[in-house]
Design an enzyme around this catalytic site. Structure first.
Site, PDB file in Angstrom:
ATOM      1  N   ARG A 104       0.868  -1.188   0.000  1.00 39.42           N
ATOM      2  CA  ARG A 104       0.000   0.000   0.000  1.00 39.42           C
ATOM      3  C   ARG A 104       0.907   1.241   0.000  1.00 39.42           C
ATOM      4  O   ARG A 104       1.845   1.312   0.793  1.00 39.42           O
ATOM      5  CB  ARG A 104      -0.932   0.017   1.229  1.00 39.42           C
ATOM      6  CG  ARG A 104      -1.934  -1.134   1.251  1.00 39.42           C
ATOM      7  CD  ARG A 104      -2.987  -0.927   2.336  1.00 39.42           C
ATOM      8  NE  ARG A 104      -3.975   0.060   1.948  1.00 39.42           N
ATOM      9  CZ  ARG A 104      -4.878   0.581   2.802  1.00 39.42           C
ATOM     10  NH1 ARG A 104      -4.871   0.212   4.064  1.00 39.42           N
ATOM     11  NH2 ARG A 104      -5.755   1.472   2.390  1.00 39.42           N
ATOM     12  N   GLN A 123     -15.041   1.555   7.316  1.00 39.79           N
ATOM     13  CA  GLN A 123     -14.236   1.460   8.548  1.00 39.79           C
ATOM     14  C   GLN A 123     -14.910   2.188   9.711  1.00 39.79           C
ATOM     15  O   GLN A 123     -14.755   1.793  10.869  1.00 39.79           O
ATOM     16  CB  GLN A 123     -12.835   2.049   8.322  1.00 39.79           C
ATOM     17  CG  GLN A 123     -11.942   1.227   7.412  1.00 39.79           C
ATOM     18  CD  GLN A 123     -12.040   1.656   5.965  1.00 39.79           C
ATOM     19  OE1 GLN A 123     -13.089   2.120   5.508  1.00 39.79           O
ATOM     20  NE2 GLN A 123     -10.968   1.503   5.219  1.00 39.79           N
ATOM     21  N   ASP A 172      -2.577   9.397   7.402  1.00 43.93           N
ATOM     22  CA  ASP A 172      -1.703   8.374   6.802  1.00 43.93           C
ATOM     23  C   ASP A 172      -0.343   8.938   6.437  1.00 43.93           C
ATOM     24  O   ASP A 172       0.645   8.212   6.370  1.00 43.93           O
ATOM     25  CB  ASP A 172      -2.373   7.766   5.570  1.00 43.93           C
ATOM     26  CG  ASP A 172      -3.458   6.803   6.009  1.00 43.93           C
ATOM     27  OD1 ASP A 172      -4.553   7.270   6.355  1.00 43.93           O
ATOM     28  OD2 ASP A 172      -3.165   5.594   6.072  1.00 43.93           O
ATOM     29  N   ASN A 181      -5.435  11.448   4.487  1.00 43.52           N
ATOM     30  CA  ASN A 181      -6.201  10.523   5.325  1.00 43.52           C
ATOM     31  C   ASN A 181      -7.292   9.907   4.451  1.00 43.52           C
ATOM     32  O   ASN A 181      -7.429  10.242   3.265  1.00 43.52           O
ATOM     33  CB  ASN A 181      -6.785  11.258   6.540  1.00 43.52           C
ATOM     34  CG  ASN A 181      -7.347  10.290   7.576  1.00 43.52           C
ATOM     35  OD1 ASN A 181      -6.683   9.337   7.973  1.00 43.52           O
ATOM     36  ND2 ASN A 181      -8.579  10.503   8.009  1.00 43.52           N
ATOM     37  N   LYS A 182      -8.049   9.018   5.032  1.00 44.05           N
ATOM     38  CA  LYS A 182      -9.082   8.271   4.287  1.00 44.05           C
ATOM     39  C   LYS A 182      -9.923   9.190   3.398  1.00 44.05           C
ATOM     40  O   LYS A 182     -10.312  10.275   3.813  1.00 44.05           O
ATOM     41  CB  LYS A 182      -9.968   7.536   5.310  1.00 44.05           C
ATOM     42  CG  LYS A 182     -11.126   6.747   4.748  1.00 44.05           C
ATOM     43  CD  LYS A 182     -10.745   5.774   3.639  1.00 44.05           C
ATOM     44  CE  LYS A 182      -9.656   4.806   4.045  1.00 44.05           C
ATOM     45  NZ  LYS A 182      -9.078   4.095   2.848  1.00 44.05           N
TER      46      LYS A 182
HETATM   47  O1  MRU Z   1      -7.545   2.324   4.333  1.00 44.79           O
HETATM   48  P1  MRU Z   1      -7.314   2.356   5.813  1.00 44.79           P
HETATM   49  O2  MRU Z   1      -8.412   1.753   6.601  1.00 44.79           O
HETATM   50  O3  MRU Z   1      -5.957   1.802   6.173  1.00 44.79           O
HETATM   51  O4  MRU Z   1      -7.278   3.909   6.153  1.00 44.79           O
HETATM   52  C1  MRU Z   1      -7.062   4.281   7.487  1.00 44.79           C
HETATM   53  C2  MRU Z   1      -7.118   5.735   7.728  1.00 44.79           C
HETATM   54  O5  MRU Z   1      -7.306   6.524   6.834  1.00 44.79           O
HETATM   55  C3  MRU Z   1      -6.822   6.191   9.126  1.00 44.79           C
HETATM   56  O6  MRU Z   1      -7.530   7.336   9.427  1.00 44.79           O
HETATM   57  C4  MRU Z   1      -5.320   6.492   9.259  1.00 44.79           C
HETATM   58  O7  MRU Z   1      -4.550   5.432   8.772  1.00 44.79           O
HETATM   59  C5  MRU Z   1      -4.924   6.776  10.663  1.00 44.79           C
HETATM   60  S1  MRU Z   1      -4.988   5.359  11.691  1.00 44.79           S
HETATM   61  C6  MRU Z   1      -4.456   5.789  13.233  1.00 44.79           C
END
Ligand code: MRU
Length: 346
Positions: A89, A196, A237, A247-248
Site C-alpha cells: 500500500r 471502517q 496516513d 487521510n481516508k
Molecule cells: O484504508 P485504511 O483503513 O488503512 O485507512 C485508514 C485511515 O485513513 C486512518 O484514518 C489512518 O490510517 C490513521 S490510523 C491511526
C-alpha cells in the site's frame, strides 16, 4: 484492547482480521510473506501505524527462516522482503518508515552472527510496537485538553486501537477524555466504500462505553448545520512538512464542511506519520483501489455491472483547513512548517 491488533507469536504474525468485524472477531496467522502482504493489501490489518507494524514484523518474517551464511546473503534476502512489502500500500508513510528502520538496524548490527541478528530485528519490531503504544497514550493526553465537557466530536474512518498497536490516535483523544471522566459523544461517518467508520469505529467506541451515533458520509453537513458537532478529529496516513494531511477518502470533504461551519478540525497522529521529505501534500502518493469495492462491496451488487469507477482511497486536506495537529510530542499549530520542524527537533 484486551487482544492485540497485531503481534509476533512463535515465528509467525498473529492479527485480528478486520475485514470480518463487527460480525466476527477472529485472529489469523501469517506464516509467510505473501500472506502478510495480502493481509495489508486487503485491509485485514489497516490504519497507518498498524500497517507500519505489519511491515516491521513482515520484514522479520521474511528472514526468520533464512539459511544465509553471510551477511551479504542475509541483507539481500531482507532487501527483497522489504521491497516486496513496500508494494502493498503506497500512502501510509509508517510502512516505509518501519521498513527503513528494520533495514538500518540490520546494517548497524551486520557483524553479529545471523541467528543473533534475526533476534535483534525481532526486538526492533517489538520496540516499534511498544513505542506506538506509548505514542497513542501521549496523543490521548495532549488531545483531551482540547475537548470541553459535553462536546460532540465527528470522526471519519477508523483511527482507533485497531489502526494502531493499541488505543489509537483520533480515538485515543476520545478514550482519554472518557477515562478522565469527561462527558463526550461521538458521531462516526460510515466511511464508504469499506465502512471502517461503521464497522470498526462504532464497535470500538461502543465497547469503551462512549456514546456514539453512526451517520452516512453525506449527512455530515446537515449534522454540523444543526449545531450538533463541536470539533472534528481524524487520523492521518501521511503529513507533509507544511501540514498537508493525507487521510481516508472523504476527510477533505469533512475539513471543508468544518471550516464552513466554523468548527475546529484536528488531526491526531504520531510523528512516525510525518514525512518531512515531502514539502507539500501534492507529492503524497494516493492509493487507487479496485472497482468492485465500490460496485460490489460486501458481496452485493449496487451498481450496473461494467460501470466505470474511480476509487482513490485517500485524499489530502490542505494545511490551511487544519486547526491543529495532535502528536505524542505535543500539539502543533500553524504555521506547520515551523511547528512540525520544532517537534522533530525535540
Ligand atoms: O484504508 P485504511 O483503513 O488503512 O485507512 C485508514 C485511515 O485513513 C486512518 O484514518 C489512518 O490510517 C490513521 S490510523 C491511526
Amino acid at each position: 484492547m484486551a487482544v492485540s491488533t497485531i503481534e509476533w507469536e512463535d515465528g509467525r504474525i498473529k492479527l485480528i482480521d478486520q475485514t470480518l468485524l463487527p460480525n466476527e472477531f477472529k485472529q489469523i496467522y501469517c506464516d509467510d510473506l505473501p500472506t502478510i502482504w495480502e493481509a495489508i493489501k486487503s485491509l485485514r490489518v489497516r490504519g497507518a501505524p498498524a500497517i507500519g507494524i505489519a511491515g516491521a514484523l513482515g520484514a522479520v518474517l521474511g528472514i526468520w527462516n533464512s539459511q544465509a551464511e553471510s551477511y551479504d546473503e542475509f541483507a539481500a534476502e531482507l532487501k527483497s522482503a522489504v521491497d516486496y512489502l513496500a508494494t502493498s500500500r503506497p500512502t501510509a508513510v509508517n510502512l516505509f518508515w518501519a521498513l527503513d528502520r528494520i533495514s538500518r538496524i540490520a546494517e548497524e548490527y551486520k557483524d553479529l552472527a545471523i541467528s543473533d541478528l534475526k533476534g535483534v530485528l525481532l526486538s526492533e519490531a517489538q520496540i516499534i510496537i511498544e513505542e506506538d503504544k506509548a505514542m497513542c497514550r501521549a496523543i490521548g493526553q495532549h488531545g483531551m485538553a482540547l475537548l470541553n465537557e459535553n462536546d460532540t466530536i465527528l470522526t471519519h474512518c477508523n483511527a482507533g486501537g485497531l489502526a494502531t498497536s493499541d488505543y489509537g490516535t483520533a480515538l485515543a483523544v476520545m478514550f482519554s477524555a472518557h477515562d478522565a471522566g469527561k462527558k463526550i459523544s461521538v458521531f462516526a461517518d460510515e466511511t464508504r466504500p469499506l465502512l471502517q467508520g461503521a464497522r470498526l469505529t462504532t464497535w470500538e467506541l461502543m465497547q469503551a462505553g462512549i456514546d456514539v451515533t453512526l451517520i452516512c458520509d453525506n449527512m455530515a453537513a446537515q449534522v454540523m448545520k444543526e449545531g450538533k458537532i463541536q470539533c472534528v478529529i481524524v487520523g492521518a496516513d501521511r503529513i507533509a512538512a507544511n501540514g498537508d494531511t493525507a487521510n481516508k477518502i472523504g476527510t477533505y470533504n469533512v475539513a471543508i464542511l468544518a471550516e464552513a461551519h466554523d468548527i475546529p478540525f484536528y488531526v491526531a497522529a504520531p510523528t512516525s506519520t510525518l514525512d518531512y521529505a515531502l514539502a507539500t501534500g501534492e507529492e503524497i502518493p494516493i492509493e487507487q483501489r479496485s472497482a468492485d469495492e465500490v460496485t460490489e462491496g460486501f458481496g452485493k451488487l449496487t451498481a450496473p455491472k461494467g460501470v466505470k469507477v474511480y476509487s482513490p482511497a485517500f485524499d489530502v486536506t490542505p494545511a490551511s483547513l487544519v486547526t491543529a495537529i495532535i502528536t505524542e510530542k505535543g500539539v502543533a499549530r500553524p504555521p506547520y512548517k515551523v511547528s512540525l520542524q520544532a517537534l522533530q527537533d525535540t
